[in-house]
Write an enzyme that holds these catalytic residues in place. Structure first.
Site, PDB file in Angstrom:
ATOM      1  N   HIS A  18       5.579  -3.221   3.959  1.00  0.00           N
ATOM      2  CA  HIS A  18       4.880  -1.961   2.974  1.00  0.00           C
ATOM      3  C   HIS A  18       3.103  -1.421   3.667  1.00  0.00           C
ATOM      4  O   HIS A  18       2.367  -2.018   3.955  1.00  0.00           O
ATOM      5  CB  HIS A  18       4.267  -2.257   1.308  1.00  0.00           C
ATOM      6  CG  HIS A  18       3.129  -1.534   0.962  1.00  0.00           C
ATOM      7  ND1 HIS A  18       3.578  -1.240  -0.331  1.00  0.00           N
ATOM      8  CD2 HIS A  18       2.387  -0.601   0.755  1.00  0.00           C
ATOM      9  CE1 HIS A  18       2.857  -0.446  -0.752  1.00  0.00           C
ATOM     10  NE2 HIS A  18       2.142   0.189  -0.392  1.00  0.00           N
ATOM     11  N   HIS A  20       2.096   1.815   5.307  1.00  0.00           N
ATOM     12  CA  HIS A  20       1.701   3.582   5.401  1.00  0.00           C
ATOM     13  C   HIS A  20       1.946   4.912   6.670  1.00  0.00           C
ATOM     14  O   HIS A  20       0.726   4.295   7.801  1.00  0.00           O
ATOM     15  CB  HIS A  20       0.482   4.380   4.561  1.00  0.00           C
ATOM     16  CG  HIS A  20       1.006   4.297   3.109  1.00  0.00           C
ATOM     17  ND1 HIS A  20       2.183   5.043   2.513  1.00  0.00           N
ATOM     18  CD2 HIS A  20       0.907   3.083   2.384  1.00  0.00           C
ATOM     19  CE1 HIS A  20       2.055   4.394   1.114  1.00  0.00           C
ATOM     20  NE2 HIS A  20       1.388   3.153   0.947  1.00  0.00           N
ATOM     21  N   ASP A  22       1.272   7.133   7.877  1.00  0.00           N
ATOM     22  CA  ASP A  22       0.100   8.492   8.203  1.00  0.00           C
ATOM     23  C   ASP A  22      -0.886   7.394   7.267  1.00  0.00           C
ATOM     24  O   ASP A  22      -1.963   8.307   7.811  1.00  0.00           O
ATOM     25  CB  ASP A  22       0.556   9.299   6.737  1.00  0.00           C
ATOM     26  CG  ASP A  22       0.965   8.811   5.313  1.00  0.00           C
ATOM     27  OD1 ASP A  22       0.709   7.390   4.978  1.00  0.00           O
ATOM     28  OD2 ASP A  22       1.040   9.695   4.249  1.00  0.00           O
ATOM     29  N   GLY A 179       0.654   7.821  -4.152  1.00  0.00           N
ATOM     30  CA  GLY A 179       0.145   8.856  -4.861  1.00  0.00           C
ATOM     31  C   GLY A 179      -0.612   8.171  -6.291  1.00  0.00           C
ATOM     32  O   GLY A 179      -0.293   7.913  -6.445  1.00  0.00           O
ATOM     33  N   HIS A 206       5.524   2.077  -6.213  1.00  0.00           N
ATOM     34  CA  HIS A 206       4.110   1.579  -6.078  1.00  0.00           C
ATOM     35  C   HIS A 206       4.023   1.575  -7.605  1.00  0.00           C
ATOM     36  O   HIS A 206       4.411   2.687  -8.715  1.00  0.00           O
ATOM     37  CB  HIS A 206       3.223   2.831  -5.723  1.00  0.00           C
ATOM     38  CG  HIS A 206       3.287   2.717  -4.065  1.00  0.00           C
ATOM     39  ND1 HIS A 206       3.836   3.715  -3.482  1.00  0.00           N
ATOM     40  CD2 HIS A 206       2.248   2.531  -3.086  1.00  0.00           C
ATOM     41  CE1 HIS A 206       3.670   3.021  -2.039  1.00  0.00           C
ATOM     42  NE2 HIS A 206       2.402   3.240  -2.466  1.00  0.00           N
ATOM     43  N   GLU A 209      -1.376  -0.868  -8.645  1.00  0.00           N
ATOM     44  CA  GLU A 209      -2.396  -0.826  -8.547  1.00  0.00           C
ATOM     45  C   GLU A 209      -3.087  -0.214  -8.517  1.00  0.00           C
ATOM     46  O   GLU A 209      -4.255  -0.422  -9.183  1.00  0.00           O
ATOM     47  CB  GLU A 209      -1.671   0.015  -7.061  1.00  0.00           C
ATOM     48  CG  GLU A 209      -3.288   0.007  -6.101  1.00  0.00           C
ATOM     49  CD  GLU A 209      -2.717   0.610  -5.001  1.00  0.00           C
ATOM     50  OE1 GLU A 209      -3.695   0.846  -3.614  1.00  0.00           O
ATOM     51  OE2 GLU A 209      -1.755   1.877  -4.918  1.00  0.00           O
ATOM     52  N   ASP A 302      -0.263  -2.135   4.509  1.00  0.00           N
ATOM     53  CA  ASP A 302      -0.684  -1.014   3.350  1.00  0.00           C
ATOM     54  C   ASP A 302      -1.107  -0.206   4.071  1.00  0.00           C
ATOM     55  O   ASP A 302      -0.486   1.096   5.691  1.00  0.00           O
ATOM     56  CB  ASP A 302      -1.678  -0.964   2.207  1.00  0.00           C
ATOM     57  CG  ASP A 302      -1.604   0.333   1.013  1.00  0.00           C
ATOM     58  OD1 ASP A 302      -0.491   0.838   1.322  1.00  0.00           O
ATOM     59  OD2 ASP A 302      -2.153   0.546   0.511  1.00  0.00           O
TER      60      ASP A 302
END
Length: 367
Positions: A18, A20, A22, A179, A206, A209, A302
């Site tokens: 996991h 990202h 970006d 998102g 996801h 969270e 993350d």
């Protein structure tokens, strides 16, 4: 022993599920790419920019945390920029001892300067391939797959799922939605999960969270998720007794544990976004209790930029503040390896040829 283990952590083989794309840019890269496209940033040098990203992410709010991506996504709108970011991500992970990683990102967010969805996937893959080759030339072996993500609020889930499946033999290993979790549950587009199941395509969602057990239940039952991104709010379905360290699991928690549905836990990020409400220290983070209760727990970063973290940093914190041992680190690493979105024989090779020998070497040196 603790200090010796802390010193040895960079050399341990690591598996990262996991992370990202970006959310892992180098600050200097953000500066250079922003200058090339005229995007205004909140700081003008790499150190100050890194400080800004971390401070913004430390707000304790997931929506505020997500706003930091406005800057990284803005500079990732050309094939060259995507390829550079992907290559540097691979190199940074390999330098940290990561031997297998999955980079998740949302192609739909990178179309502002005229790229098509397929072109974005191909650009990222070109960067990954270049990074793998450059890492190998430096003596580090790493394998990296793409996790193609649909943004929950954008309602392009089916289109992005079809894109992911189309590139399953060209670098894409799975599908995700990300998102704003609260208010955008998996049932928003229920048909996409049936499509993915019919295509025998791996899925991580996801969940747990920014929303609780209802979100997790939908991810597991409707989404048929193989893994849960974060999943820490599953603890809302677990009653703990601090007196005798026992736990009473609710129906959903039992289901997740019984089926060993994998939790992609990200401790530093979770503290920033208040994913584990009321928890403010790594020592109290639910990852340790979940692992003690025999859930399928993995350790992840993350967003390395926003959290100023790495796999080594996450491991060091758990050793220093939560009392983890090398056996605990090996446990989450092996769970991640056996949960990677690749075929069983490839997982076995990763475990037998890379993870176990790497840990045995370090364990021998620590004796």
């Amino acid at each position: 022993m603790t200090q010796a283990l802390l010193d040895a952590i960079p050399d341990l083989p690591k598996v990262l599920l996991h992370d990202h794309l970006d959310g892992g840019l180098r600050p200097q890269t953000v500066l250079e790419l922003a200058a090339a496209v005229g995007h205004e940033l909140p700081a003008r040098d790499a150190e100050a920019l890194g400080d800004w990203f971390q401070a913004a992410a430390d707000s304790g709010s997931l929506p505020r945390y997500l706003e930091t991506f406005d800057h990284t996504i803005a500079v990732m709108q050309t094939p060259e920029a995507l390829a550079r970011v992907a290559k540097e991500a691979v190199l940074d992970l390999a330098a940290d001892g990561v031997v297998y990683a999955e980079q998740r990102w949302a192609p739909e967010q990178h179309l502002r300067r005229g790229m098509t969805l397929p072109e974005t996937v191909e650009a990222v893959q070109a960067g990954i391939d270049a990074g793998v080759r450059e890492a190998a030339a430096a003596g580090r072996t790493i394998r990296v797959g793409q996790l193609v993500t649909a943004m929950r609020h954008a309602d392009r889930w089916q289109e992005i799922a079809e894109l992911a499946v189309a590139y399953r033999d060209a670098g894409v290993v799975g599908f995700d939605i990300a998102g704003a979790e609260d208010g955008f549950a998996p049932d928003r587009h229920a048909g996409v999960w049936k499509f993915l199941a019919e295509q025998n395509f791996p899925t991580t969602i996801h969940a747990g969270e920014a929303a609780g057990v209802g979100s997790i239940a939908q991810a597991v039952h409707l989404g048929q998720a193989d893994r849960l991104g974060h999943g820490v709010r599953l603890m809302e379905d677990v009653q703990l007794s601090e007196h005798d360290r026992t736990a009473e699991l609710g129906p959903l928690a039992h289901w997740v544990r019984d089926h060993q549905i994998v939790l992609e836990v990200c401790p530093v990020s979770n503290l920033q976004t208040d994913a584990a409400p009321g928890v403010t220290t790594i020592a109290d983070h639910p990852i340790t209790r979940l692992k003690e209760l025999d859930f399928a727990v993995t350790l992840n970063t993350d967003n390395r930029l926003m959290s100023r973290t790495s796999m080594s940093h996450e491991m060091r914190l758990l050793v220093a503040e939560a009392g983890w041992t090398i056996d605990d680190l090996a446990d989450v690493t092996l769970t991640a390896a056996w949960s990677a979105f690749m075929h069983h024989d490839e997982r076995r090779a990763l475990v037998d040829d890379v993870i176990l020998p790497g840990y045995q070497k370090i364990e021998g040196a620590l004796r």
